[in-house]
Write a protein that holds these residues in place. Structure first.
Motif, PDB file in Angstrom:
ATOM      1  N   ASP A 131       1.085  -0.888   0.018  1.00 13.34           N
ATOM      2  CA  ASP A 131      -0.033  -0.085  -0.282  1.00 13.34           C
ATOM      3  C   ASP A 131       1.165   1.116  -0.200  1.00 13.34           C
ATOM      4  O   ASP A 131       1.978   0.685   0.233  1.00 13.34           O
ATOM      5  CB  ASP A 131      -1.408  -0.174   0.777  1.00 13.34           C
ATOM      6  CG  ASP A 131      -0.615   0.309   2.368  1.00 13.34           C
ATOM      7  OD1 ASP A 131       0.247  -0.289   2.795  1.00 13.34           O
ATOM      8  OD2 ASP A 131      -0.816  -1.096   3.155  1.00 13.34           O
ATOM      9  N   LEU A 132      -0.174   2.099  -0.212  1.00 14.16           N
ATOM     10  CA  LEU A 132       0.864   3.917  -0.592  1.00 14.16           C
ATOM     11  C   LEU A 132      -0.284   4.532  -0.274  1.00 14.16           C
ATOM     12  O   LEU A 132      -0.803   5.153  -0.187  1.00 14.16           O
ATOM     13  CB  LEU A 132       1.148   3.465  -1.709  1.00 14.16           C
ATOM     14  CG  LEU A 132       2.143   5.303  -2.411  1.00 14.16           C
ATOM     15  CD1 LEU A 132       3.649   5.139  -1.659  1.00 14.16           C
ATOM     16  CD2 LEU A 132       1.631   5.361  -4.277  1.00 14.16           C
ATOM     17  N   SER A 133       0.642   5.632   0.588  1.00 17.65           N
ATOM     18  CA  SER A 133       0.021   6.322   0.906  1.00 17.65           C
ATOM     19  C   SER A 133       1.272   8.100   0.261  1.00 17.65           C
ATOM     20  O   SER A 133       2.547   8.111   0.054  1.00 17.65           O
ATOM     21  CB  SER A 133       0.123   7.293   2.315  1.00 17.65           C
ATOM     22  OG  SER A 133       0.592   7.287   3.278  1.00 17.65           O
ATOM     23  N   GLY A 134       0.751   9.623   1.086  1.00 15.33           N
ATOM     24  CA  GLY A 134       1.499  10.535   0.405  1.00 15.33           C
ATOM     25  C   GLY A 134       2.262  10.931   2.146  1.00 15.33           C
ATOM     26  O   GLY A 134       4.045  11.436   1.645  1.00 15.33           O
ATOM     27  N   GLY A 135       2.341  10.305   3.009  1.00 10.28           N
ATOM     28  CA  GLY A 135       3.657   9.407   4.017  1.00 10.28           C
ATOM     29  C   GLY A 135       4.255   8.589   3.976  1.00 10.28           C
ATOM     30  O   GLY A 135       5.541   8.879   5.081  1.00 10.28           O
ATOM     31  N   GLY A 136       4.131   7.812   3.695  1.00 10.42           N
ATOM     32  CA  GLY A 136       4.985   6.426   3.518  1.00 10.42           C
ATOM     33  C   GLY A 136       4.562   4.937   2.437  1.00 10.42           C
ATOM     34  O   GLY A 136       3.170   5.337   1.767  1.00 10.42           O
ATOM     35  N   MET A 137       4.390   4.221   2.803  1.00  6.23           N
ATOM     36  CA  MET A 137       4.064   3.234   1.746  1.00  6.23           C
ATOM     37  C   MET A 137       4.153   1.862   2.618  1.00  6.23           C
ATOM     38  O   MET A 137       5.660   1.758   3.756  1.00  6.23           O
ATOM     39  CB  MET A 137       4.831   2.235   1.067  1.00  6.23           C
ATOM     40  CG  MET A 137       6.594   2.392   0.547  1.00  6.23           C
ATOM     41  SD  MET A 137       7.461   2.138  -0.881  1.00  6.23           S
ATOM     42  CE  MET A 137       8.806   2.250  -0.187  1.00  6.23           C
ATOM     43  N   ARG A 138       3.949   0.540   2.662  1.00 10.96           N
ATOM     44  CA  ARG A 138       3.939  -1.067   3.125  1.00 10.96           C
ATOM     45  C   ARG A 138       4.940  -1.998   1.741  1.00 10.96           C
ATOM     46  O   ARG A 138       3.762  -1.336   0.945  1.00 10.96           O
ATOM     47  CB  ARG A 138       3.376  -1.333   3.800  1.00 10.96           C
ATOM     48  CG  ARG A 138       3.618  -2.646   4.407  1.00 10.96           C
ATOM     49  CD  ARG A 138       2.475  -3.047   5.999  1.00 10.96           C
ATOM     50  NE  ARG A 138       1.081  -2.105   5.219  1.00 10.96           N
ATOM     51  CZ  ARG A 138      -0.099  -3.678   5.360  1.00 10.96           C
ATOM     52  NH1 ARG A 138       0.454  -4.644   5.379  1.00 10.96           N
ATOM     53  NH2 ARG A 138      -1.006  -3.556   4.569  1.00 10.96           N
ATOM     54  N   PHE A 139       5.900  -2.617   2.301  1.00  5.47           N
ATOM     55  CA  PHE A 139       5.771  -3.797   1.278  1.00  5.47           C
ATOM     56  C   PHE A 139       6.709  -4.878   1.834  1.00  5.47           C
ATOM     57  O   PHE A 139       6.817  -5.070   2.428  1.00  5.47           O
ATOM     58  CB  PHE A 139       7.259  -3.435   0.286  1.00  5.47           C
ATOM     59  CG  PHE A 139       8.640  -2.499   1.034  1.00  5.47           C
ATOM     60  CD1 PHE A 139       9.213  -3.604   1.126  1.00  5.47           C
ATOM     61  CD2 PHE A 139       8.043  -1.029   1.178  1.00  5.47           C
ATOM     62  CE1 PHE A 139      10.749  -3.799   1.875  1.00  5.47           C
ATOM     63  CE2 PHE A 139       9.758  -0.754   1.631  1.00  5.47           C
ATOM     64  CZ  PHE A 139      11.068  -2.223   2.560  1.00  5.47           C
TER      65      PHE A 139
END
Length: 214
Positions: A131-139
């Protein structure tokens, strides 16, 4: 039309053709702002003018330091001189996403990263975004990554390539799949790079709304 003051000649905007032979995502700029009409430059791709037809449905995206704005419309008229331009009708309201909200959306984009160590950067490692947002991401990755460590990532997004440091804020291991889930926040990211991310998130949200997922 309180948003109209955000528009000014020379402002960079994204023009998305939603149909037709030249459907796609283009970067252009505002040429002129009227009471009800907006003139934007006809985009070029690989040095060639993109000949979008009159009547083509489009989405225009623009942004400032606090939010991303967008609206849908159609090309009402094509103008050839003094420069190639498209005429759009300004709507009464636009969609708006606050940057501070940093909405997180599911996203499966390829990424590579290097770990920052005392000896320098590690070899290039592969991962899959969740997932992705303007503040960070998860991978996820098969490589063990230390909590609170610093990584240098490269992300391939529809809105462009991103290269930026990230700080690891949480590490979880899936024993069954032998994968690590890495949650990160963007670290000292440039506003230009964050713009690309926020526009990508915005488009993901729009697609999810059309499918009734949000």
């Amino acid at each position: 039309m309180s948003y109209k003051k955000k528009l000014s000649p020379g402002l960079a905007v994204d023009l998305i053709a939603l149909e037709g032979k030249y459907e796609g995502h283009y970067r252009t700029r505002v040429e002129e702002v009227g009471e009800r009409l907006l003139l934007v430059g006809a985009p070029f791709e690989q040095g060639e003018l993109v000949p979008l037809r009159e009547g083509t449905k489009v989405r225009l995206i623009f942004w400032d330091e606090s939010a991303v704005y967008s609206f849908e419309g159609k090309i009402m008229q094509r103008i050839a001189v003094p420069v190639p331009m498209f005429v759009l009708e300004l709507p009464d309201t636009v969609d708006k996403v606050q940057r501070r909200n940093f909405v997180r959306v599911p996203a499966l984009f390829p990424i590579t990263f290097r770990m920052v160590t005392r000896e320098g950067l590690s070899d290039l490692l592969k991962a899959t975004m969740i997932d992705l947002s303007g503040g960070g991401m998860r991978f996820t990755t098969k490589v063990r990554v230390e909590d609170k460590s610093l990584l240098y990532v490269q992300i391939s997004l529809p809105t462009g390539e991103i290269q930026t440091p990230v700080r690891v804020i949480r590490v979880e291991k899936n024993e069954e799949k032998n994968l690590y889930s890495i949650s990160t926040e963007f670290y000292e990211i440039s506003e230009r790079e964050r713009d690309k991310i926020i526009r990508c998130v915005f488009e993901k949200q729009r697609a999810m709304r059309k499918k009734g997922l949000v």
